[in-house]
Design a protein around this motif. Structure first.
Motif, PDB file in Angstrom:
ATOM      1  N   GLN A  82      12.718   6.069  -6.780  1.00  0.00           N
ATOM      2  CA  GLN A  82      11.787   6.639  -7.751  1.00  0.00           C
ATOM      3  C   GLN A  82      10.403   6.002  -7.634  1.00  0.00           C
ATOM      4  N   ALA A  83      10.364   4.720  -7.384  1.00  0.00           N
ATOM      5  CA  ALA A  83       9.074   4.046  -7.196  1.00  0.00           C
ATOM      6  C   ALA A  83       8.330   4.619  -5.999  1.00  0.00           C
ATOM      7  N   GLN A  84       9.062   4.910  -4.935  1.00  0.00           N
ATOM      8  CA  GLN A  84       8.431   5.500  -3.752  1.00  0.00           C
ATOM      9  C   GLN A  84       7.950   6.916  -4.040  1.00  0.00           C
ATOM     10  N   ILE A  85       8.765   7.690  -4.751  1.00  0.00           N
ATOM     11  CA  ILE A  85       8.374   9.064  -5.094  1.00  0.00           C
ATOM     12  C   ILE A  85       7.124   9.068  -5.967  1.00  0.00           C
ATOM     13  N   ASP A  86       7.106   8.196  -6.983  1.00  0.00           N
ATOM     14  CA  ASP A  86       5.942   8.128  -7.870  1.00  0.00           C
ATOM     15  C   ASP A  86       4.681   7.765  -7.095  1.00  0.00           C
ATOM     16  N   SER A  87       4.822   6.858  -6.129  1.00  0.00           N
ATOM     17  CA  SER A  87       3.671   6.452  -5.327  1.00  0.00           C
ATOM     18  C   SER A  87       3.175   7.603  -4.460  1.00  0.00           C
TER      19      SER A  87
ATOM     20  N   GLY B 191       1.296  10.041  -6.675  1.00  0.00           N
ATOM     21  CA  GLY B 191       0.105   9.624  -7.395  1.00  0.00           C
ATOM     22  C   GLY B 191      -0.894   8.802  -6.619  1.00  0.00           C
ATOM     23  N   SER B 192      -0.584   8.468  -5.363  1.00  0.00           N
ATOM     24  CA  SER B 192      -1.460   7.561  -4.633  1.00  0.00           C
ATOM     25  C   SER B 192      -2.700   8.266  -4.107  1.00  0.00           C
ATOM     26  N   ASP B 193      -3.832   7.622  -4.319  1.00  0.00           N
ATOM     27  CA  ASP B 193      -5.077   8.137  -3.743  1.00  0.00           C
ATOM     28  C   ASP B 193      -5.845   7.025  -3.031  1.00  0.00           C
ATOM     29  N   ASN B 194      -5.141   5.923  -2.727  1.00  0.00           N
ATOM     30  CA  ASN B 194      -5.828   4.789  -2.104  1.00  0.00           C
ATOM     31  C   ASN B 194      -5.207   4.414  -0.763  1.00  0.00           C
ATOM     32  N   THR B 195      -4.656   5.410  -0.067  1.00  0.00           N
ATOM     33  CA  THR B 195      -4.056   5.144   1.234  1.00  0.00           C
ATOM     34  C   THR B 195      -5.122   4.739   2.242  1.00  0.00           C
ATOM     35  N   VAL B 196      -4.895   3.607   2.893  1.00  0.00           N
ATOM     36  CA  VAL B 196      -5.808   3.132   3.935  1.00  0.00           C
ATOM     37  C   VAL B 196      -5.069   3.209   5.257  1.00  0.00           C
ATOM     38  N   VAL B 197      -5.331   4.267   6.013  1.00  0.00           N
ATOM     39  CA  VAL B 197      -4.672   4.408   7.313  1.00  0.00           C
ATOM     40  C   VAL B 197      -5.543   3.690   8.338  1.00  0.00           C
ATOM     41  N   MET B 198      -5.605   2.396   8.163  1.00  0.00           N
ATOM     42  CA  MET B 198      -6.428   1.525   8.993  1.00  0.00           C
ATOM     43  C   MET B 198      -5.744   0.163   9.071  1.00  0.00           C
ATOM     44  N   SER B 199      -6.276  -0.697   9.884  1.00  0.00           N
ATOM     45  CA  SER B 199      -5.763  -2.054   9.984  1.00  0.00           C
ATOM     46  C   SER B 199      -5.856  -2.754   8.635  1.00  0.00           C
ATOM     47  N   GLY B 200      -4.888  -3.637   8.380  1.00  0.00           N
ATOM     48  CA  GLY B 200      -4.880  -4.390   7.136  1.00  0.00           C
ATOM     49  C   GLY B 200      -6.042  -5.344   6.992  1.00  0.00           C
ATOM     50  N   VAL B 201      -6.774  -5.628   8.060  1.00  0.00           N
ATOM     51  CA  VAL B 201      -7.918  -6.529   7.933  1.00  0.00           C
ATOM     52  C   VAL B 201      -9.007  -5.927   7.041  1.00  0.00           C
TER      53      VAL B 201
ATOM     54  N   LEU C 199       0.500  -1.264   5.790  1.00  0.00           N
ATOM     55  CA  LEU C 199       1.613  -0.542   5.188  1.00  0.00           C
ATOM     56  C   LEU C 199       1.087   0.544   4.252  1.00  0.00           C
ATOM     57  N   LEU C 200       1.877   1.594   4.082  1.00  0.00           N
ATOM     58  CA  LEU C 200       1.467   2.699   3.217  1.00  0.00           C
ATOM     59  C   LEU C 200       1.865   2.412   1.772  1.00  0.00           C
ATOM     60  N   PRO C 201       1.169   3.029   0.809  1.00  0.00           N
ATOM     61  CA  PRO C 201       1.431   2.719  -0.605  1.00  0.00           C
ATOM     62  C   PRO C 201       2.881   2.904  -1.029  1.00  0.00           C
ATOM     63  N   HIS C 202       3.566   3.944  -0.526  1.00  0.00           N
ATOM     64  CA  HIS C 202       4.951   4.118  -0.957  1.00  0.00           C
ATOM     65  C   HIS C 202       5.864   3.037  -0.393  1.00  0.00           C
TER      66      HIS C 202
ATOM     67  N   GLY D 126       8.019   0.651  -2.937  1.00  0.00           N
ATOM     68  CA  GLY D 126       9.449   0.433  -2.778  1.00  0.00           C
ATOM     69  C   GLY D 126       9.797  -1.042  -2.665  1.00  0.00           C
ATOM     70  N   LEU D 127       9.022  -1.787  -1.888  1.00  0.00           N
ATOM     71  CA  LEU D 127       9.271  -3.218  -1.725  1.00  0.00           C
ATOM     72  C   LEU D 127       9.052  -3.974  -3.033  1.00  0.00           C
ATOM     73  N   SER D 128       8.036  -3.567  -3.791  1.00  0.00           N
ATOM     74  CA  SER D 128       7.752  -4.239  -5.050  1.00  0.00           C
ATOM     75  C   SER D 128       8.898  -4.060  -6.043  1.00  0.00           C
ATOM     76  N   ARG D 129       9.425  -2.837  -6.127  1.00  0.00           N
ATOM     77  CA  ARG D 129      10.550  -2.607  -7.031  1.00  0.00           C
ATOM     78  C   ARG D 129      11.804  -3.318  -6.521  1.00  0.00           C
ATOM     79  N   THR D 130      11.979  -3.379  -5.211  1.00  0.00           N
ATOM     80  CA  THR D 130      13.118  -4.092  -4.637  1.00  0.00           C
ATOM     81  C   THR D 130      13.052  -5.573  -4.991  1.00  0.00           C
ATOM     82  N   LEU D 131      11.862  -6.151  -4.974  1.00  0.00           N
ATOM     83  CA  LEU D 131      11.711  -7.551  -5.360  1.00  0.00           C
ATOM     84  C   LEU D 131      12.211  -7.776  -6.787  1.00  0.00           C
ATOM     85  N   ASP D 132      11.875  -6.868  -7.696  1.00  0.00           N
ATOM     86  CA  ASP D 132      12.370  -6.986  -9.075  1.00  0.00           C
ATOM     87  C   ASP D 132      13.897  -7.007  -9.099  1.00  0.00           C
TER      88      ASP D 132
END
Length: 421
Positions: free
Chosen positions: A73-78, A81-91, A281-284, A288-294
């Motif tokens: 569900q966390a991935q689906i919600d992301s 609703g995500s509008d901040n996808t950065v398809v670029m290097s993490g730097v 990494l992409l927002p979804h 997913g990882l953030s909810r998994t940490l919980d």
């Protein structure tokens, strides 16, 4: 071996662009020497298809979180609703980025100063060693360390100095001979489930002014308080320089992690080639990882069941004569030795509905191929008992008494008996 396996592994000639001779010879050697000669036209990784009642012991999803509804569900919600996808290097990430926020959360949980998310555990290890490996630095690698750590040494153009598995005394001899360098170990080793003597390893490394890298891929989430891993569990987080991990195991995601000081994080982020030249990494994925940490923080019951399952299976396989007592983790290795004998073992298990993972070269030494049984917290005692029954039933069929690992166990026991006499 089925006909479909044979046909799927037969060498295919290109129908368009012809192969240059050097490539053709290289590929032909693989098909001739491994597929045809060693695997008899099949493929060691491809046996039977598991049926509906098969017992699957092939996954690294130790806490059974891959399809958890809250993670999905966390991935689906992301995604919605995500509008901040950065398809670029993490730097290029800065400010209030979800990835940077998760990096801070992971560091606090692991009781480290900072962390850096990577595309995979492989990218984390290769990029880390490539970045910190100053020319001429010796790298002391446990002989059972993950392939990504060895590849990091190679990509950095450094010379590895292998030391005997889980042997701090041999490590110290190597450092005294070659000088300070980088010490590289896993906390829980992926093939056998053996656990590193981290306190002794870290003590040797620090006394000799070395850098220490601990790969926690198979202990992050499953070991230590709240699953923080063995480094934090042993209160070593202030005594090691780097903790790395694949988040494709207990976290059941597709990412890697490097935990370290903030100063070193800044250096790694802008000097590691995988970090610079791969997209973030992409927002979804982050959601997913953030909810998994919980969920992992609160998974004490699942961790308890996981370790109880592993201990139960290991104890009974040891009693049957399988050489499995060198490990304690949730991975149990049935080391048949040659690839031919491992295929015999694979077929014997799968014909009775038990499916493990084949490990062979380059994942193991050429004559130490094995079937790995990965235990899950939700394996039932009925399932584990069936695995034990099957392993008892096939001992003569797979020639267990003559496996190299069996002979090593007998030799070790004889030495122990002689020392006790």
């Amino acid at each position: 071996m089925t006909n479909s396996n044979v046909s799927s592994c037969s060498p295919l000639r290109p129908t368009s662009m012809p192969e240059p001779e050097f490539l053709s010879e290289h590929v032909d050697h693989y098909f001739r020497e491994r597929v045809e000669k060693t695997w008899k036209g099949g493929h060691i990784m491809h046996g039977r298809e598991p049926g509906a009642d098969a017992i699957l012991m092939v996954t690294n999803d130790y806490l059974d979180l891959a399809n958890h509804p809250e993670v999905l569900q966390a991935q689906i919600d992301s995604l919605r609703g995500s509008d901040n996808t950065v398809v670029m290097s993490g730097v290029y990430l800065h400010g209030d980025s979800p990835q940077l926020h998760l990096e801070r959360r992971m560091a606090r949980w692991m009781r480290m100063e900072s962390s850096l998310l990577c595309q995979s555990g492989y990218a984390a290890n290769v990029g880390l060693i490539q970045a910190i490996g100053a020319p001429g630095t010796p790298v002391y690698v446990d002989m059972f360390a993950h392939a990504s750590l060895w590849e990091g040494v190679r990509s950095a153009g450094l010379e590895w100095k292998p030391f005997r598995h889980n042997d701090p005394k041999h490590l110290e001899v190597m450092i005294e001979r070659n000088g300070p360098g980088i010490v590289v170990v896993d906390s829980v080793y992926s093939t056998t489930g053996s656990i590193s003597p981290l306190e002794e390893i870290v003590d040797v490394a620090n006394r000799h002014h070395c850098v220490t890298i601990v790969d926690e891929s198979h202990s992050l989430g499953t070991h230590g308080d709240q699953g923080r891993g063995l480094v934090a569990g042993l209160d070593l987080q202030s005594k090691v320089h780097f903790v790395t991990a694949s988040l494709a195991k207990a976290f059941a995601g597709r990412a890697g992690l490097i935990a370290c000081s903030e100063r070193l994080r800044q250096f790694i982020k802008f000097n590691s080639f995988p970090a610079i030249f791969s997209s973030s990494l992409l927002p979804h994925d982050i959601a997913g990882l953030s909810r998994t940490l919980d969920l992992i923080k609160g998974a004490d019951h699942e961790r308890e069941r996981l370790h109880a399952n592993a201990a139960y299976l290991r104890r009974h396989l040891d009693a049957l004569g399988y050489n499995v007592d060198s490990g304690e983790g949730q991975m149990i290795a049935l080391e048949a030795g040659t690839e031919q004998q491992t295929i015999v073992l694979r077929d014997a298990l799968e014909s009775r509905g038990v499916f493990g993972s084949v490990f062979c070269a380059p994942a193991t030494a050429s004559k130490r191929a094995l079937i790995r049984l990965s235990v899950n917290c939700n394996h039932t005692y009925s399932q584990l008992s069936r695995v034990i029954e099957v392993c008892a039933e096939i001992r003569e069929e797979v020639d267990l008494a003559n496996w190299p690992s069996t002979r090593r166990a007998r030799k070790r026991q004889a030495a122990s008996d002689q020392a006790a006499a």
